[in-house]
Scaffold this motif. Structure first.
Motif, mmCIF file in Angstrom:
data_model
loop_
_atom_site.group_PDB
_atom_site.id
_atom_site.type_symbol
_atom_site.label_atom_id
_atom_site.label_comp_id
_atom_site.label_asym_id
_atom_site.label_seq_id
_atom_site.Cartn_x
_atom_site.Cartn_y
_atom_site.Cartn_z
ATOM 1 N N VAL A 69 14.425 25.702 22.308
ATOM 2 C CA VAL A 69 15.575 25.536 21.432
ATOM 3 C C VAL A 69 15.166 24.619 20.287
ATOM 4 N N VAL A 70 15.426 25.059 19.075
ATOM 5 C CA VAL A 70 15.154 24.220 17.906
ATOM 6 C C VAL A 70 16.492 23.705 17.393
ATOM 7 N N ILE A 71 16.583 22.396 17.221
ATOM 8 C CA ILE A 71 17.830 21.804 16.740
ATOM 9 C C ILE A 71 17.709 21.529 15.245
ATOM 10 N N GLY A 72 18.622 22.095 14.470
ATOM 11 C CA GLY A 72 18.646 21.838 13.032
ATOM 12 C C GLY A 72 18.191 23.047 12.248
ATOM 13 N N GLY A 73 19.043 23.516 11.343
ATOM 14 C CA GLY A 73 18.728 24.703 10.555
ATOM 15 C C GLY A 73 18.305 24.389 9.141
ATOM 16 N N GLY A 74 17.674 23.241 8.944
ATOM 17 C CA GLY A 74 17.093 22.919 7.639
ATOM 18 C C GLY A 74 15.694 23.510 7.555
ATOM 19 N N ALA A 75 14.966 23.092 6.535
ATOM 20 C CA ALA A 75 13.631 23.654 6.311
ATOM 21 C C ALA A 75 12.744 23.497 7.540
ATOM 22 N N ASN A 76 12.739 22.302 8.116
ATOM 23 C CA ASN A 76 11.856 22.075 9.258
ATOM 24 C C ASN A 76 12.272 22.901 10.464
ATOM 25 N N GLY A 77 13.567 22.983 10.713
ATOM 26 C CA GLY A 77 14.039 23.756 11.852
ATOM 27 C C GLY A 77 13.695 25.232 11.701
ATOM 28 N N LEU A 78 13.915 25.762 10.497
ATOM 29 C CA LEU A 78 13.626 27.183 10.262
ATOM 30 C C LEU A 78 12.135 27.467 10.406
ATOM 31 N N VAL A 79 11.318 26.584 9.869
ATOM 32 C CA VAL A 79 9.869 26.792 9.952
ATOM 33 C C VAL A 79 9.395 26.663 11.397
ATOM 34 N N ALA A 80 9.889 25.636 12.087
ATOM 35 C CA ALA A 80 9.457 25.443 13.479
ATOM 36 C C ALA A 80 9.876 26.635 14.328
ATOM 37 N N ALA A 81 11.130 27.070 14.164
ATOM 38 C CA ALA A 81 11.628 28.188 14.968
ATOM 39 C C ALA A 81 10.812 29.448 14.683
ATOM 40 N N THR A 82 10.485 29.668 13.409
ATOM 41 C CA THR A 82 9.694 30.841 13.043
ATOM 42 C C THR A 82 8.315 30.773 13.693
ATOM 43 N N ALA A 83 7.700 29.590 13.619
ATOM 44 C CA ALA A 83 6.361 29.443 14.197
ATOM 45 C C ALA A 83 6.396 29.696 15.702
ATOM 46 N N LEU A 84 7.420 29.172 16.364
ATOM 47 C CA LEU A 84 7.515 29.365 17.819
ATOM 48 C C LEU A 84 7.818 30.830 18.133
ATOM 49 N N GLY A 85 8.712 31.436 17.343
ATOM 50 C CA GLY A 85 9.065 32.836 17.566
ATOM 51 C C GLY A 85 7.861 33.747 17.391
ATOM 52 N N LYS A 86 7.088 33.452 16.349
ATOM 53 C CA LYS A 86 5.919 34.293 16.090
ATOM 54 C C LYS A 86 4.881 34.204 17.202
ATOM 55 N N SER A 87 4.906 33.101 17.934
ATOM 56 C CA SER A 87 3.920 32.975 19.010
ATOM 57 C C SER A 87 4.408 33.664 20.284
ATOM 58 N N GLY A 88 5.595 34.270 20.200
ATOM 59 C CA GLY A 88 6.052 35.061 21.344
ATOM 60 C C GLY A 88 7.122 34.397 22.185
ATOM 61 N N LEU A 89 7.527 33.176 21.822
ATOM 62 C CA LEU A 89 8.578 32.520 22.601
ATOM 63 C C LEU A 89 9.940 33.084 22.208
ATOM 64 N N ARG A 90 10.861 33.044 23.170
ATOM 65 C CA ARG A 90 12.245 33.392 22.857
ATOM 66 C C ARG A 90 12.921 32.112 22.384
ATOM 67 N N VAL A 91 13.306 32.102 21.125
ATOM 68 C CA VAL A 91 13.718 30.851 20.478
ATOM 69 C C VAL A 91 15.175 30.928 20.024
ATOM 70 N N LEU A 92 15.888 29.845 20.283
ATOM 71 C CA LEU A 92 17.249 29.712 19.764
ATOM 72 C C LEU A 92 17.276 28.572 18.758
ATOM 73 N N LEU A 93 17.828 28.825 17.594
ATOM 74 C CA LEU A 93 17.989 27.778 16.581
ATOM 75 C C LEU A 93 19.458 27.388 16.524
ATOM 76 N N LEU A 94 19.727 26.080 16.658
ATOM 77 C CA LEU A 94 21.106 25.605 16.617
ATOM 78 C C LEU A 94 21.339 24.787 15.354
ATOM 79 N N GLU A 95 22.372 25.173 14.624
ATOM 80 C CA GLU A 95 22.730 24.415 13.421
ATOM 81 C C GLU A 95 24.196 23.998 13.552
ATOM 82 N N ALA A 96 24.444 22.706 13.330
ATOM 83 C CA ALA A 96 25.806 22.190 13.501
ATOM 84 C C ALA A 96 26.750 22.725 12.422
#
Lengths: 530, 527
Positions: free
Chosen positions: A8-35
């Motif tokens: 789970v990536v917390i925060g939908g700013g630049a860092n959250g979007l980039v981190a979630a993308t990087a994790l997703g691309k590596s094959g993980l099932r990723v949830l991004l949460l933005e308040a």
């Protein structure tokens, strides 16, 4: 209902979007949460009056490291190609520092021949030194306790450092602890010129231009900037949200599940390891890996049960200085303002209104004693000049960035209506002093003091910096000493916001490095090409 | 040209110059020390300013003097005798006081009275600062390696340094990094809650420096002052019997015992050179003296722009010296008293008068004092560090009378409109008036008053802009950047011409480190 994700990536700013993308691309099932209801974090638009919008925290959109864009397959948005200069306008005097170095030198010449002559070498040196910071910002921070294998990355770094050449190497080391005041005094004699450049060293710090470390802050704000630029990075051609849109698309392509309006209530920990994330509705999402891009105070003091953290770590987190002391006033204007003597072209960048280093320093003095400046440092931008869609037809938006306005006023008192009124009037007066008839054009205005920024953007003490950009809070000291490499005392919990190295203004930089750490990837070497 | 030819001439009989001379003489070199003033010591001098009243006119306490120098030169035999200054009392604005005493238990009880939290924290803090001082100690004793150089000595130097930092462990390395970069107030905020305690401790971080307690960089100055070592005890300040001039004299006697020649009243006008090589010096009297090696104990500005022609030097060095910051920020008020001051918070004569009295009631007080100076005024309510040497060493004043030494900050060298007699007296008045708030009887006890502004310090001692450290102890002016990048190893571009003053690593205070390292480098060259 309970669902489960690999991360789970917390925060939908630049860092959250980039981190979630990087994790997703590596094959993980990723949830991004933005308040918030929209993605974008600090580049989110605020509709402050019907039809008037601005992204006050994203006047400078920051630097997107090319390697991050490539690896996440984010379509790097284009920058505005028109000039976005730095202009200083004060009491009948003005100076515009164009990106074209020769043109800037021409503008400086009436003030000082010597300064005009030195401008090209000054601006080239800033570029070179900031360029070395870029190298440092592509890799995790060096650490005195790094395992021997990682020493290789330092050798690459050392080679880059040497590549600066002897003089610039020493200048780099000399410049970091200096005050921007001293740095400018070394080069220039014109007070107006110095006052035009110095505010770049005050972004993200409570200090005035006379304080050590503001030399570093100036360079930090120039990381990734184009040659010739004295201040910040050019806006995106397609508006403040251009990067958010591109990163969102990349995240979706990487299979990331994105949920907005999902406020984290706490991070569940079992046996010193992450067990899940609970959102404010009470819903629990089970996961063993959480990457938080919120600041360290919010993450640890807000969401983690302190029983899992040792007192020294908590002490260190509490000691992080969140004190940008910056406020914003957003103005809705009936028409385009004019500054006598300045062409409309000069209004397309940052217009700084504080006439001297001394006045800048005085603006910072009050914050030391917990009060707002009576004559704050004000700089304005006119985003609707570039993006007419931010205001109704023929109307304009003016964003004023204001220093210093501390989070808490003296003796811990909160901002009350009178305090807000005083600050707002001081800002309006400062603008009206250079823009004749300004007050008559104001249709609406909104003041955002640090507590407002905290509430709206989820930033501790309203600090967009996620922790003052000071020499003791960067590199291996960011966010806290001993925990600068994205992992935390809780197994499975990673920090990847601007509170981690390389800090604010590097789009996705911390998020990307934190994702690599979570995935157990070997850090990129500094010597490798970008 | 004078027939006598020396192996080495040392310009300036300050304590560093004398240390260099002593080490060179000890190694068998013929050495001549030339001092402009009629007395030795530079800023470490004792003078009978008023009949019967002796003052350590400028530098007034000692703690940093390197123990290896004391041993190598056998200084106790030549008169070094440090009397401990054991306590510090800070009068508070509410009529109370904050004290630290020689007895740690008593200090703890005193701190508990104000903040039990801080009493506990102080123990840990003391331990950390001790470790930090230990961590820095080897660096004080090493010639700074040049990070841009690939020479084996420099690379080894940096590997050694890297090894040293790794050996500290992450925790201490990080703590050291904080001390090198933070403001003393921010650093102390992490430890303590009682504001006057933070203020009094942070005062060490501003001494001699144009920084406020909230200016980044001041924590290093705090550490610099923590490194003092007397009889192996860190952070122990002492008072030399007979005043600080007696320290200079003891070093001079040691140098003479090793065969050095010392001349006072001998002002050097310039260094003589031939083909880029120093050949001796010319005195203002016209006399010329030849030597193989010439060592300047003066500050970098004088060393590079007065004693030699700047055109003999590379541009980057001249530019570096121009950019080097002196910015004297402190003054000194020396009072001859016909009796002791009576502190409102601790009336009567007590052990507190045998230690330091610190006028540092709050961090905001110190910071406001800095704000005055920042904009070119002396502090209307300055920070003061006060000692009464005659309480410890009765020989300093006639029987029943006393001398009071007041170190004052801030007094900017570049005062708005410049210093003159009226401004000097106004500055002295501000000092006395501020002090009278805490000791109302003081003004009536004053027999004589000597007020020294940074301009006076410069005029009398020669220290540029009156900076007591021969240049600020700012991070960008330390170690391999002191005084100027690439010229931090005591050498100069002029062959046989060397620097040994506090403007070189490790810097100011009565430390002698610069003088010793310079001598060792000179000897290494086989001069």
């Amino acid at each position: 209902m309970s669902r489960s994700f690999d991360a789970v990536v917390i925060g939908g700013g630049a860092n959250g979007l980039v981190a979630a993308t990087a994790l997703g691309k590596s094959g993980l099932r990723v949830l991004l949460l933005e308040a918030a209801e929209a993605l974008g974090g600090q580049s989110r638009l605020v509709e402050f009056a019907p039809g008037f919008r601005a992204a006050p925290l994203a006047t400078d959109p920051g630097w997107l490291p090319p390697a991050v864009a490539r690896a996440t397959e984010i379509d790097s948005p284009a920058r505005l190609s028109v000039e976005a200069p730095v202009t200083i306008a004060a009491a009948g005097e003005h100076l515009t520092l164009w990106r074209d170095t020769a043109r800037a030198a021409d503008a400086i010449r009436p003030l000082s021949h010597a300064d005009a002559k030195r401008w090209p070498s000054f601006i080239a040196r800033l570029r070179k030194l900031a360029g070395f910071l870029e190298t440092l910002y592509r890799v995790p921070p060096p650490d005195v306790n790094a395992p021997a294998g990682e020493l290789l990355s330092f050798i690459g770094l050392a080679r880059r450092f040497r590549g600066l050449g002897r003089e610039d190497m020493l200048e780099f080391l000399r410049t970091l602890p200096m005050s921007v005041w001293e740095l400018l005094d070394d080069f220039f004699e014109s007070g107006l010129l110095k006052a035009a450049v110095a505010p770049g060293g005050m972004v993200g710090v409570r200090q005035g231009p006379r304080s050590g470390g503001t030399g570093f802050a100036l360079l930090h704000g120039l990381v990734g900037a184009e040659a010739g630029v004295a201040r910040g990075r050019a806006p995106w051609r397609d508006g403040p949200e251009a990067f958010t849109r591109a990163a969102h698309e990349a995240a979706l392509r990487a299979g990331v599940t994105v949920r907005t309006g999902a406020q984290v209530a706490r991070i569940e920990v079992r046996d010193e390891s992450v067990a899940g994330v609970v959102i404010s509705t009470g819903e629990t999402i089970s996961t063993s890996r959480v990457l938080s891009t919120a600041d360290a105070a919010r993450t640890f003091l807000g969401w983690v049960d302190p029983v899992w953290l040792d007192p020294e770590f908590l002490h260190a987190v509490r000691n992080i200085r969140y004190r940008d002391s910056t406020a914003w006033v957003l103005y809705a204007l009936a028409g385009l303002p004019e500054i006598p003597g300045l062409t409309p072209e000069a209004l397309r960048g940052v217009i700084t209104l504080t006439p001297s280093l001394k006045a800048l320093e005085q603006a910072a003095d009050c914050a030391k004693y917990g009060s707002m400046s009576e004559r704050p440092h004000v700089e304005v931008t006119l985003p609707s000049l570039h993006f007419p869609g931010l205001a109704p037809e023929g109307k304009h938006v003016l964003v004023a960035r204001v220093q210093h306005a501390p989070y808490r006023l003296g003796n811990g008192t909160a901002w009350d209506a009178a305090g807000r009124e005083t600050l707002e009037r001081a800002v309006t007066d400062a603008i009206a002093a250079v823009i004749p008839g300004f007050v008559g054009r104001v249709l609406h205005r909104t003041l955002l003091v640090p507590p407002d920024i905290e509430a709206r953007f989820g930033l501790t003490a309203g600090a967009a910096s996620h922790g003052e950009v000071a020499l003791d809070q960067i590199l291996f000291m960011r966010p806290v000493a001993g925990w600068a490499r994205y992992a935390t005392p809780i197994a499975g919990l990673y920090l990847g916001g601007a509170g981690a190295h390389p800090g604010p203004g590097v789009l996705g930089g911390p998020g990307w490095l934190a994702a690599q750490r979570l995935l157990g990837n070997r850090p990129v070497r500094a010597g490798e090409s970008s | 040209m004078n027939a006598a030819r020396f192996d080495a001439i040392v310009i300036g009989g300050g304590h560093n110059g004398l240390v260099t001379a002593a080490y060179l003489a000890r190694a068998g070199r013929t050495v001549l020390v030339l001092e402009r003033r009629p007395l030795l010591g530079g800023a470490a001098v004792t003078e009978e300013v008023f009949p019967g009243f002796k003052f350590s006119v400028f530098s007034y306490v000692v703690s940093l003097l390197r123990p290896e120098i004391i041993r190598d030169l056998n200084l106790p035999r030549h008169g070094l005798q440090i009397l401990p200054l054991e306590s510090t009392v800070t009068p508070l604005d509410n009529g109370d006081y904050l004290a630290s005493w020689a007895d740690p238990d008593e200090t703890r009880r005193e701190l508990c009275r104000h903040s039990p939290h801080d009493a506990d924290a102080a123990v840990l803090f003391g331990r950390v600062m001790h470790h930090m001082a230990m961590a820095v100690k080897p660096i004080l004793g090493m010639v700074p390696p040049d990070p841009t150089s690939l020479s084996p000595a420099d690379v080894m130097g940096f590997l050694r340094l890297g090894g040293h930092f790794r050996s500290l462990g992450a925790e201490r390395f990080h703590a050291l990094h904080k001390l090198m970069t933070m403001s003393s107030a921010d650093y102390l905020d992490e430890w303590f809650e009682f504001d006057p305690l933070k203020a009094t401790k942070s005062a060490s971080g501003i001494i001699g420096t144009f920084l406020g307690p909230r200016s980044p960089g001041s924590a290093y100055v705090l550490l610099h002052h923590y490194m003092g070592e007397i009889d192996g005890a860190f952070r122990a300040w002492g008072f030399q019997k007979g005043g600080t001039g007696a320290i200079s004299e003891s070093i001079a006697r040691a140098a003479q015992a090793f065969g050095a020649t010392i001349r006072t009243g001998a002002a050097v006008e310039r260094v003589l050179t031939r083909d880029g090589q120093a050949t001796g010096v010319a005195l203002e009297s016209g006399e010329e003296i030849a030597a193989k090696v010439v060592v300047s104990g003066l500050d970098p500005r004088l060393t590079f722009t007065k004693l030699v022609e700047p055109k003999q030097l590379p541009d980057d060095l001249v530019e570096g010296v121009r950019r080097y910051k002196f910015r004297g920020s402190s003054g000194k008020v020396n009072l001859a008293l016909d009796g002791l001051p009576d502190l409102t918070c601790l009336p009567g004569v007590g052990p507190h008068l045998r230690g330091a009295i610190s006028i540092s009631p709050s961090l905001a007080y110190l910071e406001r004092a800095y704000d005055d100076a920042k904009y070119g005024e002396f502090s209307s309510h300055p920070y003061m560090d006060i000692v009464i040497p005659s309480m410890i060493d009765p020989g300093m004043a006639p029987p029943g009378k006393h001398v009071m030494s007041i170190f004052v900050q801030y007094a900017p060298y570049a005062l708005n409109g410049g210093w003159n007699d009226a401004k000097r007296e106004a500055f002295g008045d501000a000092v006395v008036a501020t002090l009278a708030r805490y000791a109302p009887n003081l003004p009536s006890r004053i027999l004589h008053r000597q007020v020294l502004t940074p301009a006076d310090v410069e005029r009398i001692t020669g220290l540029s802009e009156g900076n007591i450290f021969q240049g600020e102890l700012a991070l960008q002016q330390l170690f391999f950047l002191r005084p100027v990048p690439a010229w931090a190893k005591y050498r100069t571009p002029v062959g046989g011409y060397w620097q040994c003053g506090a403007g070189t690593h490790p810097g100011g205070g009565i430390m002698g480190g610069s003088g010793r390292l310079a001598a060792l480098e000179i000897l290494k060259e086989g001069a």
